[in-house]
Scaffold this motif. Structure first.
Motif, PDB file in Angstrom:
ATOM      1  N   THR A  13       0.791  -1.233   0.000  1.00  0.00           N
ATOM      2  CA  THR A  13       0.000   0.000   0.000  1.00  0.00           C
ATOM      3  C   THR A  13       0.821   1.280   0.000  1.00  0.00           C
ATOM      4  O   THR A  13       0.287   2.355  -0.205  1.00  0.00           O
ATOM      5  N   ILE A  50       1.739  10.423   7.237  1.00  0.00           N
ATOM      6  CA  ILE A  50       0.858   9.566   6.449  1.00  0.00           C
ATOM      7  C   ILE A  50      -0.493  10.234   6.258  1.00  0.00           C
ATOM      8  O   ILE A  50      -1.044  10.249   5.158  1.00  0.00           O
ATOM      9  N   VAL A  51      -1.013  10.827   7.317  1.00  0.00           N
ATOM     10  CA  VAL A  51      -2.308  11.516   7.223  1.00  0.00           C
ATOM     11  C   VAL A  51      -2.217  12.644   6.212  1.00  0.00           C
ATOM     12  O   VAL A  51      -3.089  12.796   5.351  1.00  0.00           O
ATOM     13  N   ALA A  53      -0.220  12.950   3.700  1.00  0.00           N
ATOM     14  CA  ALA A  53      -0.076  12.427   2.342  1.00  0.00           C
ATOM     15  C   ALA A  53      -1.390  11.864   1.812  1.00  0.00           C
ATOM     16  O   ALA A  53      -1.692  11.980   0.626  1.00  0.00           O
ATOM     17  N   GLN A  54      -2.179  11.259   2.678  1.00  0.00           N
ATOM     18  CA  GLN A  54      -3.416  10.618   2.268  1.00  0.00           C
ATOM     19  C   GLN A  54      -4.605  11.572   2.239  1.00  0.00           C
ATOM     20  O   GLN A  54      -5.517  11.403   1.437  1.00  0.00           O
ATOM     21  N   ARG A  55      -4.611  12.548   3.149  1.00  0.00           N
ATOM     22  CA  ARG A  55      -5.768  13.433   3.300  1.00  0.00           C
ATOM     23  C   ARG A  55      -5.317  14.875   3.518  1.00  0.00           C
ATOM     24  O   ARG A  55      -5.409  15.405   4.613  1.00  0.00           O
TER      25      ARG A  55
END
Length: 66
Positions: A13, A50-51, A53-55
């Motif tokens: 992922t 990560i947050v 990058a994703q949102r």
């Protein structure tokens, strides 16, 4: 081993989040495993990276300058 499952998830992922209990044995295994991250092709980052990058919209809402 759960760390290998975490590594497989990251490969599939692009990221993985893992938590552990602070038992001496767990911390010893984790310290050894973390020392091999670069060799395995991984980097350790804060969950916020990560947050973001994703949102990205979540970061924008929580940034007091926006």
């Amino acid at each position: 081993m759960q760390l290998e499952e975490t590594a497989a998830k990251a490969r599939a992922t692009g990221f993985a989040i893992a938590i552990d209990h602070p038992y001496d044995t767990t911390l010893d295994v984790l310290a050894k495993w973390l020392a091999t991250l670069e060799k395995r092709g991984f980097v350790q980052v804060p969950v916020t990276a990560i947050v973001r990058a994703q949102r990205p919209e979540v970061t924008a809402r929580s940034d007091p300058q926006n």
